[in-house]
Design a protein around this motif. Structure first.
Motif, PDB file in Angstrom:
ATOM      1  N   ASN A 650       0.831  -1.208   0.000  1.00 38.65           N
ATOM      2  CA  ASN A 650       0.000   0.000   0.000  1.00 38.65           C
ATOM      3  C   ASN A 650       0.866   1.259   0.000  1.00 38.65           C
ATOM      4  O   ASN A 650       0.549   2.253  -0.670  1.00 38.65           O
ATOM      5  CB  ASN A 650      -0.930   0.005   1.215  1.00 38.65           C
ATOM      6  CG  ASN A 650      -1.992  -1.068   1.136  1.00 38.65           C
ATOM      7  OD1 ASN A 650      -2.286  -1.592   0.056  1.00 38.65           O
ATOM      8  ND2 ASN A 650      -2.573  -1.423   2.271  1.00 38.65           N
ATOM      9  N   GLU A 653       2.250   1.687  -3.535  1.00 31.60           N
ATOM     10  CA  GLU A 653       1.239   2.148  -4.480  1.00 31.60           C
ATOM     11  C   GLU A 653       0.945   3.632  -4.303  1.00 31.60           C
ATOM     12  O   GLU A 653       0.629   4.333  -5.270  1.00 31.60           O
ATOM     13  CB  GLU A 653      -0.034   1.320  -4.321  1.00 31.60           C
ATOM     14  CG  GLU A 653       0.123  -0.123  -4.816  1.00 31.60           C
ATOM     15  CD  GLU A 653      -1.119  -0.962  -4.564  1.00 31.60           C
ATOM     16  OE1 GLU A 653      -2.046  -0.463  -3.877  1.00 31.60           O
ATOM     17  OE2 GLU A 653      -1.155  -2.113  -5.037  1.00 31.60           O
ATOM     18  N   ARG A 654       1.090   4.111  -3.085  1.00 34.63           N
ATOM     19  CA  ARG A 654       0.820   5.521  -2.818  1.00 34.63           C
ATOM     20  C   ARG A 654       1.948   6.428  -3.309  1.00 34.63           C
ATOM     21  O   ARG A 654       1.683   7.547  -3.781  1.00 34.63           O
ATOM     22  CB  ARG A 654       0.604   5.721  -1.315  1.00 34.63           C
ATOM     23  CG  ARG A 654       0.295   7.156  -0.925  1.00 34.63           C
ATOM     24  CD  ARG A 654       0.096   7.268   0.568  1.00 34.63           C
ATOM     25  NE  ARG A 654      -0.103   8.650   0.973  1.00 34.63           N
ATOM     26  CZ  ARG A 654      -0.192   9.068   2.240  1.00 34.63           C
ATOM     27  NH1 ARG A 654      -0.111   8.173   3.230  1.00 34.63           N
ATOM     28  NH2 ARG A 654      -0.359  10.344   2.502  1.00 34.63           N
ATOM     29  N   TYR A 655       3.184   5.965  -3.232  1.00 36.43           N
ATOM     30  CA  TYR A 655       4.329   6.843  -3.501  1.00 36.43           C
ATOM     31  C   TYR A 655       5.201   6.405  -4.671  1.00 36.43           C
ATOM     32  O   TYR A 655       6.206   7.056  -4.947  1.00 36.43           O
ATOM     33  CB  TYR A 655       5.211   6.943  -2.250  1.00 36.43           C
ATOM     34  CG  TYR A 655       4.580   7.730  -1.132  1.00 36.43           C
ATOM     35  CD1 TYR A 655       4.529   9.120  -1.173  1.00 36.43           C
ATOM     36  CD2 TYR A 655       4.017   7.087  -0.035  1.00 36.43           C
ATOM     37  CE1 TYR A 655       3.959   9.853  -0.149  1.00 36.43           C
ATOM     38  CE2 TYR A 655       3.441   7.807   1.009  1.00 36.43           C
ATOM     39  CZ  TYR A 655       3.420   9.189   0.944  1.00 36.43           C
ATOM     40  OH  TYR A 655       2.846   9.914   1.958  1.00 36.43           O
ATOM     41  N   ASP A 667       4.964   7.612   7.617  1.00 31.06           N
ATOM     42  CA  ASP A 667       4.022   7.039   6.653  1.00 31.06           C
ATOM     43  C   ASP A 667       4.096   5.517   6.672  1.00 31.06           C
ATOM     44  O   ASP A 667       3.066   4.840   6.532  1.00 31.06           O
ATOM     45  CB  ASP A 667       4.325   7.564   5.247  1.00 31.06           C
ATOM     46  CG  ASP A 667       4.078   9.061   5.126  1.00 31.06           C
ATOM     47  OD1 ASP A 667       2.937   9.492   5.355  1.00 31.06           O
ATOM     48  OD2 ASP A 667       5.032   9.791   4.830  1.00 31.06           O
TER      49      ASP A 667
END
Length: 817
Positions: A650, A653-655, A667
């Motif tokens: 996750n 996928e965010r960064y 984070d």
């Protein structure tokens, strides 16, 4: 008592005294080197290695070692010739040797008797051209040693005369015929070799006093640090052409950078600089800009833009650089650009943009001496404004790299190889990035053998020295297994290839660039794994470096505390998980023990005072690598491998390939907390990342008693404590109330022969502070019992976690009575 006077009265020449003494010392000293060689060969043969290269022993060890010792012997004979008493002569030599060891003032090889430039060795590159400098200066001092021996001959004491003046007068009369010719020849060699060495050290290269480097860095920082926070553009695209001439140790680089303002502020000036003295900036030009500053001393240029560069706008930087390792230098040779096995990174070939801490003075004592303020650490992890910059100040870019080299060598650079041809006696390869890459890149060139393996659509390859094939398949196996695990756990791999590329053992590490892993010959290629108990560090290192294609080459941490957690901690964790998958619990137990020992060892060596929590680690590698890996591994034991890997996926996928704001260690913690299901798991995350916690877990006297039904009553007495460590290093015992693994085994975990069948039971039991007893009923008789037997926890003394059970036969006898 007067025998020496009778001997001195004989018509023997002084050579009859000097030469035998010199030969006797030479025989003793050469014999010492020969004994070392014989011992080494015996050791090699005992390990089953039969490729004994006697020529290298002779040329690389015996000859230089014997030469250097003979120089010392010549000086000792000369001192004894001058000394009125042998003990005074010995004292002078001892003082000289101590002075050489402690000398920091005179480090010029032409002034420091017996010194010479280093001759780095590697299997790939042999002695390269480094032998030229080493032997030039050795010959220089060898000629001087001949003059010393000649002086000893001329000044040798005969009879009772020990005064120096009469002996000097006699020496002038003796300096005829053979002695005169020897003196003339030695002086010619001394002068000629000295002149050649001086030309190399002081003309072709720059000689600096030992303190000059620190003074230069201090002056540079005082002049340009004011620009550290000045907004600067990033490299959005790079087109670079590099021409290597390995036989000349020369490289020419021409580049074109698309510079983009990715900040939120306008930019009026662009700063261009070099990081290394070995690199020469031949030209640099910024489109629509004029040069304001061209500082040759510090290789720093400032360009003023004709019009302000607004956020999102581009400018073009074109440049040409040259590095040329001409001749030999006084100090440590530069081993990066060599005849066979060149390994250079972008900073050694290209300019950098903007003022940074790189190239400034780090040593705290030197900073105080030069009047510089105390160096601040990274910005606090809470500082959201600092997330505008990546940890190494480099964002994402695309690359087009053309690399040419000698026709008999293989050029390697990051990116997909789109062409590879030989033209005009040069081999030219063209590489283009398939996905965003970091601004950092490396290039390599050597006479390689290649081995490829196609795996799941990716070309796995190892480029290696022809004689170093031992672990190539092991590396390919590790790449394949790691790629499968990382894809399944974290997401897609971004390239169509991954290359391991050997470089000479002048350094001993592996490093990850985009799709490319430079790997030292001495770190993994020549490792010996014939003994089953040897930790497979080649597989582990390969897994670690491949995981950096995710943790550093898909996600970059912000330039704040804890940034290394998002790279090295996660890379080490990924490698541990992959190792457990392919090697099992016995291997992982050894690796966890090794990792724990490294962390505790560094902690003791550096002092626990000031140890930050993992979330705030800065440059302490023993925390980010070792402690971080232990923390993540323990967390997945409690939360589950799927939950932890889901959190990491996750986060990616965010960064993935995103620019500012860059992620922080907080984070990662938030992603892990989102997967934690219980209060105990949340508390464990706090302990592992936000506090400094130590455990003291111990098993005392476990016993096993056989019951009437044939089963075993097993009693495991445990003592447990938990400590919280503050910023000053003070430890305070805190409440321990957690579920910790307790296990029973038929063999000692971690040793040869231990496998899944050796585990009778492994359960997570509630453990509290103080003494307690954990009981089991088992079908099989255990021989070992332990709390945290696989070393998941950071235990101050993990050696007492596991104990052998009290003799079960005695227990049976007592129960039957």
């Amino acid at each position: 008592r007067r025998v020496h006077e009778i001997i001195d009265a004989t018509p023997l020449s002084n050579w009859a005294y000097v030469v035998p003494k010199t030969l006797a010392m030479a025989i003793v000293l050469v014999s010492m080197t020969l004994i070392n060689v014989v011992t080494s060969v015996i050791f090699q043969l005992s390990l089953g290695f039969t490729d004994i290269e006697f020529s290298k022993y002779l040329l690389w060890y015996m000859l230089p070692a014997a030469w250097d010792m003979l120089l010392l012997a010549a000086l000792a004979i000369f001192v004894q010739a001058l000394s009125p008493h042998k003990f005074i002569g010995w004292a002078i030599m001892v003082a000289f040797i101590v002075w050489q060891l402690l000398n920091k003032a005179i480090d010029h090889n032409l002034l420091n008797y017996g010194s010479a430039p280093a001759m780095p060795l590697s299997d790939m590159n042999g002695a390269g051209s480094f032998w030229i400098g080493a032997w030039t200066v050795r010959i220089y001092w060898g000629a001087f040693a001949v003059l010393l021996l000649l002086s000893a001959h001329l000044l040798w004491r005969r009879g009772t005369e020990i005064r120096l003046r009469p002996r000097l007068a006699a020496a002038r009369r003796r300096l005829t015929k053979a002695p005169g010719l020897v003196a003339a020849g030695a002086l010619a060699v001394f002068g000629g070799s000295g002149a050649y060495a001086f030309y190399n050290i002081n003309v072709l290269n720059e000689y600096h006093l030992p303190v000059a480097g620190a003074a230069h860095e201090a002056a540079f920082e005082k002049k340009y640090w004011k620009y550290n926070d000045l907004p600067q553009p990033s490299i959005a695209n790079m087109t670079v052409s590099i021409d290597l001439y390995p036989e000349e140790r020369r490289a020419l680089t021409r580049g074109r950078y698309v510079l983009r303002n990715l900040t939120s502020q306008p930019i009026n000036d662009i700063h261009v600089r070099l990081l290394y003295d070995d690199l020469e900036l031949i030209s640099a030009r910024v489109s629509n800009a004029r040069r304001l500053v061209d500082d040759k001393e510090f290789a720093y240029q400032i360009f003023h833009l004709d019009s302000t560069m607004q956020p999102g706008q581009d400018r073009i930087l074109t440049f040409e650089t040259r590095r040329w390792q001409r001749g030999f230098r006084n100090g440590k040779p530069n081993t990066r650009l060599v005849e066979n096995g060149t390994f250079l990174d972008n900073h050694e070939l290209t300019p950098v943009i903007g003022m940074t801490h790189q190239g400034t003075l780090w040593d705290p004592t030197a900073r105080r001496y030069y009047g510089l303020p105390k160096r601040d650490g990274r910005a606090p992890v809470e500082n959201t404004s600092a997330t505008a910059k990546a940890v190494d100040l480099g964002g994402w870019t695309t690359a087009d790299i053309t690399l040419s080299t000698s026709a008999d060598q293989t050029p390697i650079a990051p990116g997909k190889r789109v062409s590879d041809v030989i033209l005009g006696g040069r081999r030219i390869a063209h590489f283009v990035s398939e996905a965003p890459i970091r601004e950092a890149f490396s290039i390599q060139s050597a006479r390689y053998v290649e081995k490829h393996r196609q795996h799941a659509g990716v070309d796995l390859s190892v480029y290696y020295n022809p004689s170093h094939a031992w672990n190539v398949d092991r590396m390919l196996d590790a790449l394949a297994a790691s790629l499968d695990y990382y894809r399944a756990s974290f997401g897609p791999y971004q390239f169509s290839h991954v290359r391991i590329v050997e470089y000479p053992g002048y350094a001993n590490f592996a490093q990850a660039f985009a799709g490319t892993i430079p790997y030292s010959e001495t770190y993994g290629f020549i490792a010996d794994f014939r003994k089953p108990e040897t930790i497979d560090h080649v597989t582990a290192t390969t897994a670690h470096e491949l995981s950096h294609q995710y943790w550093a080459h898909q996600i970059i941490g912000a330039d704040v505390q804890g940034s290394m957690v998002l790279s090295e901690t996660l890379a080490n964790y990924s490698a541990l998980m992959m190792m457990r998958k392919i090697r099992g619990e016995a291997e992982i137990r050894r690796m966890l023990q090794y990792t724990l020992d490294r962390y505790l060892g560094w902690r003791a060596a550096t002092g626990s005072a000031g140890e930050p929590p993992l979330i705030r680690v800065e440059t302490q590698t023993w925390i980010s690598y070792q402690k971080g890996a232990l923390a993540m591994f323990l967390l997945q034991e409690h939360m589950g491998e799927d939950a932890v890997n889901r959190a990491l996926r996750n986060l990616l996928e965010r960064y993935r390939f995103k620019g500012a704001p860059y992620p922080r260690s907080t984070d990662l913690v938030n992603a892990l907390r989102a997967q934690a299901k219980t209060t105990e798991e949340q508390n464990l995350i706090t302990d592992l990342f936000e506090r400094v916690i130590l455990y003291d877990l111990k098993v005392t006297e476990p016993t096993a008693v056989r019951r009437a039904d044939g089963k075993w009553d097993v009693t495991v007495p445990i003592e447990a404590k938990k400590y919280s460590v503050d910023r000053r290093g003070a430890e305070t015992e805190t409440t321990l109330d957690e579920h910790i693994e307790v296990g029973l085994f038929t063999a000692e975990p971690g040793i040869d022969g231990f496998d899944a069948k050796s585990v009778i039971i492994m359960e997570r039991r509630p453990i509290h502070s103080g003494a307690q007893v954990v009981k089991f009923v088992t079908d099989r008789k255990p021989t070992y019992a332990g709390i945290d037997p696989y070393n998941y926890y950071i235990d101050r003394n993990s050696r007492d976690n596991l104990r052998q059970l009290v003799d079960a036969k005695i227990a049976i006898t007592k129960s039957s009575e």
